[in-house]
Design a protein around this motif. Structure first.
Motif, PDB file in Angstrom:
ATOM      1  N   ALA A  36     -57.492 -23.035 -15.258  1.00 40.49           N
ATOM      2  CA  ALA A  36     -56.378 -22.137 -15.597  1.00 40.49           C
ATOM      3  C   ALA A  36     -56.930 -20.836 -16.144  1.00 40.49           C
ATOM      4  O   ALA A  36     -57.775 -20.837 -17.035  1.00 40.49           O
ATOM      5  N   ALA A  37     -56.442 -19.716 -15.597  1.00 41.28           N
ATOM      6  CA  ALA A  37     -56.751 -18.423 -16.195  1.00 41.28           C
ATOM      7  C   ALA A  37     -55.917 -18.288 -17.457  1.00 41.28           C
ATOM      8  O   ALA A  37     -54.790 -18.785 -17.525  1.00 41.28           O
ATOM      9  N   ARG A  38     -56.477 -17.627 -18.435  1.00 39.37           N
ATOM     10  CA  ARG A  38     -55.728 -17.371 -19.669  1.00 39.37           C
ATOM     11  C   ARG A  38     -55.849 -15.888 -19.999  1.00 39.37           C
ATOM     12  O   ARG A  38     -56.946 -15.342 -20.063  1.00 39.37           O
ATOM     13  N   LEU A  78     -49.833  -7.909 -24.065  1.00 31.72           N
ATOM     14  CA  LEU A  78     -49.891  -8.974 -23.057  1.00 31.72           C
ATOM     15  C   LEU A  78     -50.900  -8.544 -21.996  1.00 31.72           C
ATOM     16  O   LEU A  78     -51.105  -7.345 -21.786  1.00 31.72           O
ATOM     17  N   SER A  79     -51.523  -9.507 -21.333  1.00 31.46           N
ATOM     18  CA  SER A  79     -52.559  -9.118 -20.373  1.00 31.46           C
ATOM     19  C   SER A  79     -51.933  -8.711 -19.035  1.00 31.46           C
ATOM     20  O   SER A  79     -50.843  -9.158 -18.662  1.00 31.46           O
ATOM     21  N   ILE A  80     -52.666  -7.886 -18.327  1.00 30.82           N
ATOM     22  CA  ILE A  80     -52.226  -7.439 -16.993  1.00 30.82           C
ATOM     23  C   ILE A  80     -52.039  -8.666 -16.093  1.00 30.82           C
ATOM     24  O   ILE A  80     -51.009  -8.835 -15.439  1.00 30.82           O
ATOM     25  N   GLN A  88     -34.556 -19.297 -13.704  1.00 30.64           N
ATOM     26  CA  GLN A  88     -35.311 -19.050 -14.929  1.00 30.64           C
ATOM     27  C   GLN A  88     -36.367 -17.986 -14.685  1.00 30.64           C
ATOM     28  O   GLN A  88     -36.859 -17.804 -13.570  1.00 30.64           O
ATOM     29  N   TYR A  89     -36.697 -17.239 -15.729  1.00 34.46           N
ATOM     30  CA  TYR A  89     -37.866 -16.361 -15.719  1.00 34.46           C
ATOM     31  C   TYR A  89     -38.963 -17.208 -16.359  1.00 34.46           C
ATOM     32  O   TYR A  89     -38.933 -17.448 -17.573  1.00 34.46           O
ATOM     33  N   PRO A  90     -39.909 -17.705 -15.569  1.00 37.66           N
ATOM     34  CA  PRO A  90     -40.715 -18.838 -16.041  1.00 37.66           C
ATOM     35  C   PRO A  90     -41.871 -18.470 -16.980  1.00 37.66           C
ATOM     36  O   PRO A  90     -43.030 -18.632 -16.647  1.00 37.66           O
TER      37      PRO A  90
HETATM   38  C1  LIG Z   1     -44.069 -11.647 -28.106  1.00 38.60           C
HETATM   39  C2  LIG Z   1     -43.832 -11.717 -26.624  1.00 38.60           C
HETATM   40  C3  LIG Z   1     -43.147 -10.708 -25.996  1.00 38.60           C
HETATM   41  C4  LIG Z   1     -42.918 -10.742 -24.629  1.00 38.60           C
HETATM   42  N1  LIG Z   1     -42.239  -9.725 -24.048  1.00 38.60           N
HETATM   43  C5  LIG Z   1     -42.033  -9.727 -22.724  1.00 38.60           C
HETATM   44  C6  LIG Z   1     -41.342  -8.650 -22.086  1.00 38.60           C
HETATM   45  O1  LIG Z   1     -40.902  -7.706 -22.714  1.00 38.60           O
HETATM   46  N2  LIG Z   1     -41.201  -8.703 -20.746  1.00 38.60           N
HETATM   47  C7  LIG Z   1     -41.696  -9.732 -19.994  1.00 38.60           C
HETATM   48  O2  LIG Z   1     -41.557  -9.705 -18.776  1.00 38.60           O
HETATM   49  N3  LIG Z   1     -42.324 -10.764 -20.571  1.00 38.60           N
HETATM   50  C8  LIG Z   1     -42.493 -10.787 -21.916  1.00 38.60           C
HETATM   51  N4  LIG Z   1     -43.132 -11.851 -22.498  1.00 38.60           N
HETATM   52  C9  LIG Z   1     -43.562 -12.966 -21.651  1.00 38.60           C
HETATM   53  C10 LIG Z   1     -44.938 -12.657 -21.053  1.00 38.60           C
HETATM   54  O3  LIG Z   1     -44.858 -11.604 -20.124  1.00 38.60           O
HETATM   55  C11 LIG Z   1     -45.500 -13.845 -20.302  1.00 38.60           C
HETATM   56  O4  LIG Z   1     -45.511 -14.977 -21.080  1.00 38.60           O
HETATM   57  C12 LIG Z   1     -46.914 -13.544 -19.821  1.00 38.60           C
HETATM   58  O5  LIG Z   1     -47.300 -14.503 -18.858  1.00 38.60           O
HETATM   59  C13 LIG Z   1     -47.863 -13.559 -20.989  1.00 38.60           C
HETATM   60  O6  LIG Z   1     -49.047 -12.898 -20.664  1.00 38.60           O
HETATM   61  P1  LIG Z   1     -50.404 -13.529 -21.185  1.00 38.60           P
HETATM   62  O7  LIG Z   1     -51.442 -12.527 -20.920  1.00 38.60           O
HETATM   63  O8  LIG Z   1     -50.281 -14.000 -22.576  1.00 38.60           O
HETATM   64  O9  LIG Z   1     -50.519 -14.750 -20.160  1.00 38.60           O
HETATM   65  P2  LIG Z   1     -50.890 -16.280 -20.466  1.00 38.60           P
HETATM   66  O10 LIG Z   1     -49.855 -16.878 -21.338  1.00 38.60           O
HETATM   67  O11 LIG Z   1     -52.282 -16.347 -20.904  1.00 38.60           O
HETATM   68  O12 LIG Z   1     -50.761 -16.888 -18.999  1.00 38.60           O
HETATM   69  C14 LIG Z   1     -49.491 -17.099 -18.438  1.00 38.60           C
HETATM   70  C15 LIG Z   1     -49.661 -17.693 -17.032  1.00 38.60           C
HETATM   71  O13 LIG Z   1     -50.296 -16.739 -16.196  1.00 38.60           O
HETATM   72  C16 LIG Z   1     -51.513 -17.263 -15.711  1.00 38.60           C
HETATM   73  N5  LIG Z   1     -52.499 -16.198 -15.736  1.00 38.60           N
HETATM   74  C17 LIG Z   1     -52.951 -15.506 -16.795  1.00 38.60           C
HETATM   75  N6  LIG Z   1     -53.830 -14.586 -16.399  1.00 38.60           N
HETATM   76  C18 LIG Z   1     -53.940 -14.709 -15.062  1.00 38.60           C
HETATM   77  C19 LIG Z   1     -54.700 -14.060 -14.069  1.00 38.60           C
HETATM   78  N7  LIG Z   1     -55.536 -13.092 -14.371  1.00 38.60           N
HETATM   79  N8  LIG Z   1     -54.570 -14.453 -12.785  1.00 38.60           N
HETATM   80  C20 LIG Z   1     -53.726 -15.454 -12.452  1.00 38.60           C
HETATM   81  N9  LIG Z   1     -52.973 -16.111 -13.351  1.00 38.60           N
HETATM   82  C21 LIG Z   1     -53.088 -15.738 -14.640  1.00 38.60           C
HETATM   83  C22 LIG Z   1     -51.880 -18.406 -16.638  1.00 38.60           C
HETATM   84  O14 LIG Z   1     -52.698 -19.360 -16.012  1.00 38.60           O
HETATM   85  C23 LIG Z   1     -50.519 -18.937 -16.999  1.00 38.60           C
HETATM   86  O15 LIG Z   1     -50.080 -19.788 -15.973  1.00 38.60           O
HETATM   87  C24 LIG Z   1     -43.375 -11.841 -23.877  1.00 38.60           C
HETATM   88  C25 LIG Z   1     -44.062 -12.883 -24.502  1.00 38.60           C
HETATM   89  C26 LIG Z   1     -44.291 -12.826 -25.874  1.00 38.60           C
HETATM   90  C27 LIG Z   1     -44.990 -13.948 -26.540  1.00 38.60           C
END
Ligand SMILES: Cc1cc2nc3c(=O)[nH]c(=O)nc-3n(C[C@H](O)[C@H](O)[C@H](O)COP(=O)(O)OP(=O)(O)OC[C@H]3O[C@@H](n4cnc5c(N)ncnc54)[C@H](O)[C@@H]3O)c2cc1C
Length: 483
Positions: A99-101, A165-167, A439-441
């Motif tokens: 899993a990518a994180r 949040l990451s790209i 759902q927005y998953p």
């Molecule tokens: C405080 C907060 C605010 C938020 N606000 C918004 C918002 O305004 N709008 C919105 O749309 N969402 C929002 N979110 C939700 C957020 O966009 C998603 O949960 C997003 O996936 C989180 O990014 P992350 O980098 O933490 O990913 P992670 O939680 O690390 O990963 C999420 C999923 O993506 C996969 N993944 C991660 N990186 C990669 C990669 N490089 N390639 C392939 N798969 C990958 C992981 O395996 C996992 O399945 C918010 C979440 C939080 C906690």
């Protein structure tokens, strides 16, 4: 001795069942908890490192939800994209899930993997800003990208409310914000991707090149490939934002004006929120939050005059563009200081069809007790025209206008048990499905395989075909529970 060996501070003997806990560069010996014969001799060389220490594995077994805990065997901190390719290839060979994180901000274990390899993308964060676009590595944060583009007078068209949040994380989900009513989701503003597929192959894809892979990766929940970098569209950046907060007495009054201002594209930025009225009366206030960028002078009367908010409730302020986009930062610091940021977050995020929104939101709000949402819980309601959301795997109801409804629950002291909140999410998701919603998953909704098939609807066969083609061993992103 090969210098790269010394960077293997800890190595997991994944696949062979051995636990290699380190390499001692002084003696040239592997440090292992298993017998030497169990150590795989075919571990690839890496520019980064694989960690097996408790701290790394425990961190990767947690996320912003703090509800699901799947402990990986090891965590890769890639020193290069090649490291990702090499290790995914290795894991495929040994049938080890991966899993990518990004930032671990999904709330239901989506970035976790029991007994597998977590790829911590944070070490891949390079950004190259060009004329009208940027090439950004997947581990970079949107705040990093914004800080890099603004000096060039450019901005990503869509930013999430929280910029840290990451790209790769948001491009795997969708990426929505207050400009989505004009520019769609972040996934709709991607020109090209570089990915590592589940076979360990490094590939570039775009609408013109491996289009099936491109469309399976954007909002594809990490099922077919790990995004290593994205070429994202940039627009000329505004310098200022006039922010308006308008309060309404009912959800219907709020959504009526949301529909209107979105249809007319009256503002650059439109969101919405349900708040508890001050004084503990139990009443709710319905907030339309909007912004006009670079308005000089701001035409308050023209923008607000014919809207139906409660007169006298309106607030307006002028902010720099960056401060406006980063306005959550102060609240986040506050939530961290009072401990709320670290509590369990059983979040629900759903898209509602425009026509059913008012009645569903009214009944949800009517039933929602303070204990169901917690001390710092928030209810958001964003209107987005469906035609702006073009990425096929971002599944939204088939109506002209959809609403993103989110219940950002926090299991504060005195609030309902997190398990009760998760069950409430499940029940509400059922109602949303019955009303034609999706759902927005990114949240914490128990979702069955049948739910996923229904979720992806006509796109299920194509996603399944892409999965077979690009992740034939089925090792990627098991935490999503899609396959
Ligand atoms: C405080 C907060 C605010 C938020 N606000 C918004 C918002 O305004 N709008 C919105 O749309 N969402 C929002 N979110 C939700 C957020 O966009 C998603 O949960 C997003 O996936 C989180 O990014 P992350 O980098 O933490 O990913 P992670 O939680 O690390 O990963 C999420 C999923 O993506 C996969 N993944 C991660 N990186 C990669 C990669 N490089 N390639 C392939 N798969 C990958 C992981 O395996 C996992 O399945 C918010 C979440 C939080 C906690």
């Amino acid at each position: 001795m090969d210098d790269r060996l010394t960077r293997w501070t800890v190595v997991a003997g994944i696949g062979a069942g051995a636990l290699v806990t380190g390499f001692d560069p002084m003696t040239g010996n592997w440090l292992t908890e298993a017998s030497a014969s169990e150590v795989p001799h075919d571990l690839p060389w890496l520019e980064g490192r694989v960690r097996l220490d408790d701290a790394a594995r425990a961190a990767a077994a947690d996320d912003f939800g703090h509800l699901v805990r799947h402990r990986p065997l090891a965590v890769l901190e890639p020193g290069s994209v090649n490291d990702v390719a090499v290790m995914v290839g290795y894991c495929r060979e040994h049938r080890v899930p991966v899993a990518a994180r990004g930032q671990g901000h999904a709330t239901g274990g989506q970035a976790q993997v029991a007994g597998g390899l977590v790829v911590d993308m944070g070490t891949l964060h390079g950004i190259d800003v060009r004329d009208g676009y940027a090439v950004v590595q997947a581990g970079a944060l949107w705040s990093d990208l914004l800080r890099a583009t603004l000096p060039a007078g450019l901005t990503p068209p869509v930013l999430t409310d929280y910029l840290e949040l990451s790209i790769g994380g948001t491009l795997s989900a969708g990426g929505l914000g207050g400009t989505s009513h004009r520019h769609g989701a972040q996934v709709d503003n991607v020109i090209e991707l570089e990915v590592v597929t589940g076979t360990g192959e490094r590939t570039v894809c775009s609408p013109a090149r491996h289009a099936d892979l491109f469309h399976a990766v954007l909002a594809g929940l990490g099922q077919c490939a790990i995004i290593t970098s994205a070429t994202v569209r940039l627009l000329p950046a505004p310098t200022s934002a006039r922010r308006y907060q308008l309060f309404y007495p009912s959800p219907t009054a709020l959504t009526a004006d949301q529909r209107r201002v979105v249809r007319e594209e009256r503002f650059d930025y439109v969101e919405g929120q349900v708040q508890a009225a001050p004084g503990g009366s139990g009443h709710r206030l319905y907030l339309l939050e909007a912004a006009a960028f670079d308005g000089t002078p701001a035409d308050d009367a023209g923008l607000l005059g014919d809207l139906s908010y409660t007169r006298g409730s309106e607030q307006a302020e002028d902010l720099t563009y960056f401060d406006f986009l980063n306005r959550l930062a102060a609240s986040v610091e506050f939530l961290k200081s009072i401990g709320e940021w670290a509590r369990p977050h059983p979040w629900l995020n759903v898209f509602l069809p425009g026509t059913g929104t008012d009645s569903l939101v009214a009944s949800v709000i009517e039933e929602l007790r303070p204990a169901d949402i917690g001390l710092s819980g928030v209810v958001l309601l964003y209107p987005i025209p469906r035609r702006r959301l073009r990425a096929p795997l971002l599944r939204v109801p088939g109506e002209e206008l959809v609403f993103l409804l989110t219940l950002l629950r926090t299991a504060s002291p005195g609030a309902a048990d997190p398990a009760v909140m998760v069950e409430a999410n499940r029940a509400l998701y059922r109602r949303v499905q019955a009303a034609g919603g999706t759902q927005y998953p990114v949240g914490t909704i128990p979702t069955t395989h049948a739910d996923w098939r229904r979720h992806f609807g006509p796109w299920w066969p194509r996603l399944a075909a892409a999965k077979r083609a690009y992740d034939p061993a089925g090792i990627l992103a098991p935490g999503q529970g899609v396959f």
